[in-house]
Design a protein around this motif. Structure first.
Motif, PDB file in Angstrom:
ATOM      1  N   GLN A 113       0.827  -1.194   0.000  1.00 58.78           N
ATOM      2  CA  GLN A 113       0.000   0.000   0.000  1.00 58.78           C
ATOM      3  C   GLN A 113       0.873   1.260   0.000  1.00 58.78           C
ATOM      4  N   ASN A 114       2.081   1.137   0.559  1.00 59.46           N
ATOM      5  CA  ASN A 114       2.966   2.302   0.675  1.00 59.46           C
ATOM      6  C   ASN A 114       4.344   2.114   0.061  1.00 59.46           C
ATOM      7  N   TYR A 115       4.689   0.871  -0.293  1.00 59.37           N
ATOM      8  CA  TYR A 115       6.017   0.579  -0.809  1.00 59.37           C
ATOM      9  C   TYR A 115       5.917  -0.322  -2.038  1.00 59.37           C
ATOM     10  N   THR A 116       6.945  -0.270  -2.855  1.00 57.65           N
ATOM     11  CA  THR A 116       7.125  -1.270  -3.896  1.00 57.65           C
ATOM     12  C   THR A 116       7.922  -2.422  -3.284  1.00 57.65           C
ATOM     13  N   VAL A 117       7.456  -3.648  -3.490  1.00 59.30           N
ATOM     14  CA  VAL A 117       8.133  -4.817  -2.935  1.00 59.30           C
ATOM     15  C   VAL A 117       8.580  -5.725  -4.074  1.00 59.30           C
ATOM     16  N   VAL A 118       9.851  -6.085  -4.071  1.00 60.60           N
ATOM     17  CA  VAL A 118      10.385  -7.052  -5.031  1.00 60.60           C
ATOM     18  C   VAL A 118      11.022  -8.167  -4.225  1.00 60.60           C
ATOM     19  N   LEU A 119      10.578  -9.403  -4.457  1.00 58.85           N
ATOM     20  CA  LEU A 119      11.136 -10.488  -3.665  1.00 58.85           C
ATOM     21  C   LEU A 119      11.541 -11.668  -4.521  1.00 58.85           C
ATOM     22  N   VAL A 120      12.598 -12.325  -4.075  1.00 65.52           N
ATOM     23  CA  VAL A 120      13.022 -13.604  -4.638  1.00 65.52           C
ATOM     24  C   VAL A 120      12.430 -14.696  -3.775  1.00 65.52           C
ATOM     25  N   THR A 121      11.847 -15.710  -4.410  1.00 60.98           N
ATOM     26  CA  THR A 121      11.324 -16.835  -3.652  1.00 60.98           C
ATOM     27  C   THR A 121      11.448 -18.119  -4.460  1.00 60.98           C
ATOM     28  N   HIS A 122      11.737 -19.220  -3.757  1.00 55.21           N
ATOM     29  CA  HIS A 122      11.707 -20.542  -4.368  1.00 55.21           C
ATOM     30  C   HIS A 122      10.360 -21.218  -4.130  1.00 55.21           C
ATOM     31  N   ASN A 123       9.523 -20.585  -3.330  1.00 52.54           N
ATOM     32  CA  ASN A 123       8.231 -21.149  -2.959  1.00 52.54           C
ATOM     33  C   ASN A 123       7.173 -20.709  -3.966  1.00 52.54           C
ATOM     34  N   MET A 124       6.795 -21.640  -4.845  1.00 54.90           N
ATOM     35  CA  MET A 124       5.848 -21.291  -5.900  1.00 54.90           C
ATOM     36  C   MET A 124       4.496 -20.866  -5.341  1.00 54.90           C
ATOM     37  N   GLN A 125       4.041 -21.541  -4.294  1.00 59.39           N
ATOM     38  CA  GLN A 125       2.753 -21.185  -3.713  1.00 59.39           C
ATOM     39  C   GLN A 125       2.799 -19.807  -3.079  1.00 59.39           C
ATOM     40  N   GLN A 126       3.949 -19.456  -2.525  1.00 60.31           N
ATOM     41  CA  GLN A 126       4.094 -18.122  -1.953  1.00 60.31           C
ATOM     42  C   GLN A 126       3.991 -17.054  -3.038  1.00 60.31           C
ATOM     43  N   ALA A 127       4.706 -17.254  -4.137  1.00 62.88           N
ATOM     44  CA  ALA A 127       4.620 -16.299  -5.246  1.00 62.88           C
ATOM     45  C   ALA A 127       3.186 -16.189  -5.750  1.00 62.88           C
ATOM     46  N   LYS A 128       2.531 -17.319  -5.863  1.00 63.33           N
ATOM     47  CA  LYS A 128       1.146 -17.342  -6.362  1.00 63.33           C
ATOM     48  C   LYS A 128       0.208 -16.611  -5.415  1.00 63.33           C
ATOM     49  N   ARG A 129       0.476 -16.719  -4.119  1.00 68.91           N
ATOM     50  CA  ARG A 129      -0.402 -16.087  -3.127  1.00 68.91           C
ATOM     51  C   ARG A 129      -0.219 -14.577  -3.060  1.00 68.91           C
ATOM     52  N   ILE A 130       1.024 -14.096  -3.080  1.00 70.32           N
ATOM     53  CA  ILE A 130       1.236 -12.696  -2.698  1.00 70.32           C
ATOM     54  C   ILE A 130       1.727 -11.779  -3.816  1.00 70.32           C
ATOM     55  N   ALA A 131       2.230 -12.333  -4.915  1.00 71.08           N
ATOM     56  CA  ALA A 131       2.801 -11.471  -5.957  1.00 71.08           C
ATOM     57  C   ALA A 131       1.732 -11.012  -6.950  1.00 71.08           C
ATOM     58  N   ASP A 132       1.774  -9.740  -7.292  1.00 69.31           N
ATOM     59  CA  ASP A 132       0.914  -9.230  -8.358  1.00 69.31           C
ATOM     60  C   ASP A 132       1.496  -9.600  -9.722  1.00 69.31           C
ATOM     61  N   TYR A 133       2.834  -9.530  -9.817  1.00 70.17           N
ATOM     62  CA  TYR A 133       3.531  -9.827 -11.075  1.00 70.17           C
ATOM     63  C   TYR A 133       4.685 -10.771 -10.773  1.00 70.17           C
ATOM     64  N   THR A 134       4.973 -11.643 -11.716  1.00 68.88           N
ATOM     65  CA  THR A 134       6.013 -12.644 -11.512  1.00 68.88           C
ATOM     66  C   THR A 134       6.923 -12.723 -12.728  1.00 68.88           C
ATOM     67  N   ALA A 135       8.227 -12.710 -12.461  1.00 68.47           N
ATOM     68  CA  ALA A 135       9.237 -12.875 -13.510  1.00 68.47           C
ATOM     69  C   ALA A 135       9.883 -14.244 -13.336  1.00 68.47           C
ATOM     70  N   PHE A 136       9.811 -15.068 -14.367  1.00 64.98           N
ATOM     71  CA  PHE A 136      10.442 -16.386 -14.322  1.00 64.98           C
ATOM     72  C   PHE A 136      11.787 -16.322 -15.020  1.00 64.98           C
ATOM     73  N   PHE A 137      12.842 -16.593 -14.248  1.00 65.56           N
ATOM     74  CA  PHE A 137      14.195 -16.643 -14.793  1.00 65.56           C
ATOM     75  C   PHE A 137      14.602 -18.102 -14.990  1.00 65.56           C
ATOM     76  N   ASN A 138      15.363 -18.342 -16.028  1.00 62.66           N
ATOM     77  CA  ASN A 138      15.872 -19.682 -16.290  1.00 62.66           C
ATOM     78  C   ASN A 138      17.372 -19.571 -16.555  1.00 62.66           C
ATOM     79  N   ALA A 139      18.024 -20.691 -16.783  1.00 60.85           N
ATOM     80  CA  ALA A 139      19.473 -20.665 -17.031  1.00 60.85           C
ATOM     81  C   ALA A 139      19.825 -21.658 -18.124  1.00 60.85           C
TER      82      ALA A 139
END
Length: 277
Positions: free
Chosen positions: A212-238
Motif C-alpha cells: 500500500q505504501n512501498y514497492t516490494v520485489v522479492l526472490v522466492t523458491h516457494n511457488m505457492q508463496q509467489a502465487k499467493r502474494i505477488a501481483d507480477y512474476t518474472a520467471f528466470f531460467n538458465a
C-alpha cells in the motif's frame, strides 16, 4: 488475525503492466563476474506499489538481479554490469549516483533474519540515526514496529536484545528497521525460507500490507508463496555456456495469474507445475 495457509487469499493486481507507473526499468542488462557473463540480455519493468516476485531454478540469477536494483552487487570486486537500470527514470549506475543514497531509498531484507547486536529499540532506530533523522525517534520506532505488527509483542521490552526474539519476530524486526529508514522500495531475498510456517504466514500478510505504501520485489523458491502474494512474476531460467557455466536469463514476465495458469513459455509451465527446478 492470520488466515490458515490453505484458505489464505490476497488481493492481486491483474492490470496490464503498460498501464501502471514504472519504478524500475531494466534495459538489455548483462551481469558479469570477471570474464563470466552470469546474466544475459534482461529487459523488463517493475511497477510501483505492487509486489513483484522473481522465481526460477537455482543459479538463474534471481538474487543477482535483485541486488542490482540497489547496487549491493557493487560490493563484489569482480562484478560489473552492462546495459541500463533506471529507478524513477534515473540511471542507477550513472557516475554521479551515490550507492549509499541508493540503498537508503531501496532497502533490503535478507534470507536469514539479521538483527544487529543491539536492543530492539536501537535496531529499529539504527538507520534513522545514521541518516541524521531529525524527527521524534520514539515515534518513528513505534510507528515502524506497528507497521510490521510487532509493537504489541515488544513494546514492554524495547531495551532487550533483538536476539531475544523468535526467528519470525526477528525478521519482522529487520523489516521494521528497513521501513524506519523511509525507503521507497523494499527488496526481499527469500525472506521466509528460514522461518516456521506460522511466521511465514505473518510475513506474507505483512508483505501484502506493505505494498500500500512501498514497492516490494522479492526472490522466492516457494511457488505457492509467489502465487499467493505477488501481483507480477518474472520467471528466470538458465542455460549452460560452452565452458559449462550457467548463464541466467529472463524467460517470461507477466501478471502472476497468467504465469501460473496460462504461461506462454513451456519452461515456465514446467517450472511452476513442479516438473523441474
Amino acid at each position: 488475525m492470520f488466515k490458515d495457509q490453505t484458505t489464505m487469499e490476497y488481493t492481486q493486481d491483474c492490470k496490464s503492466l503498460e498501464t501502471l507507473e514504472t519504478i524500475f526499468a531494466l534495459d538489455s542488462v548483462n551481469v558479469y563476474y570477471g570474464r563470466h557473463k552470469a546474466i544475459r540480455d534482461v529487459t523488463f519493468t517493475i511497477p510501483k506499489n505492487r509486489v513483484t516476485a522473481l522465481i526460477g531454478p537455482s543459479g538463474c540469477g534471481k538474487s543477482t538481479i535483485l541486488r542490482s536494483l540497489n547496487r549491493l552487487n557493487d560490493l563484489i570486486d569482480s562484478f560489473y554490469l552492462k546495459g541500463k537500470v533506471t529507478y524513477c527514470k534515473q540511471d542507477l549506475y550513472a557516475s554521479n549516483v551515490d550507492p549509499i543514497e541508493v540503498r537508503k531509498r531501496i532497502g533490503m531484507v535478507f534470507q536469514k533474519p539479521n538483527p544487529f547486536p543491539k536492543t530492539i529499540y536501537n535496531n529499529v532506530a539504527y538507520g534513522a540515526r545514521i541518516h541524521n533523522f531529525k524527527g521524534d525517534l520514539d515515534e518513528l520506532v513505534e510507528t515502524s514496529l506497528k507497521k510490521v505488527v510487532l509493537w504489541d509483542e515488544v513494546k514492554d521490552k524495547l531495551g532487550e536484545s533483538g536476539f531475544s526474539l523468535s526467528g519470525g519476530q526477528q525478521q519482522r524486526l529487520c523489516i521494521a528497521r528497513t521501513i524506519a529508514a523511509k525507503p521507497d522500495v523494499i527488496l526481499m531475498d527469500e525472506p521466509c525460507s528460514a522461518l516456521d510456517p506460522i511466521s511465514v504466514l505473518k510475513i506474507e500478510e505483512l508483505i501484502n500490507e506493505l505494498k500500500q505504501n512501498y514497492t516490494v520485489v522479492l526472490v522466492t523458491h516457494n511457488m505457492q508463496q509467489a502465487k499467493r502474494i505477488a501481483d507480477y512474476t518474472a520467471f528466470f531460467n538458465a542455460e549452460t555456456n560452452e565452458k559449462g557455466k550457467k548463464v541466467g536469463f529472463l524467460a517470461e514476465y507477466n501478471n502472476t495469474k497468467i504465469i501460473f495458469e496460462n504461461p506462454t513459455n513451456l519452461d515456465t509451465k514446467n517450472y511452476v507445475s513442479g516438473h523441474f527446478g
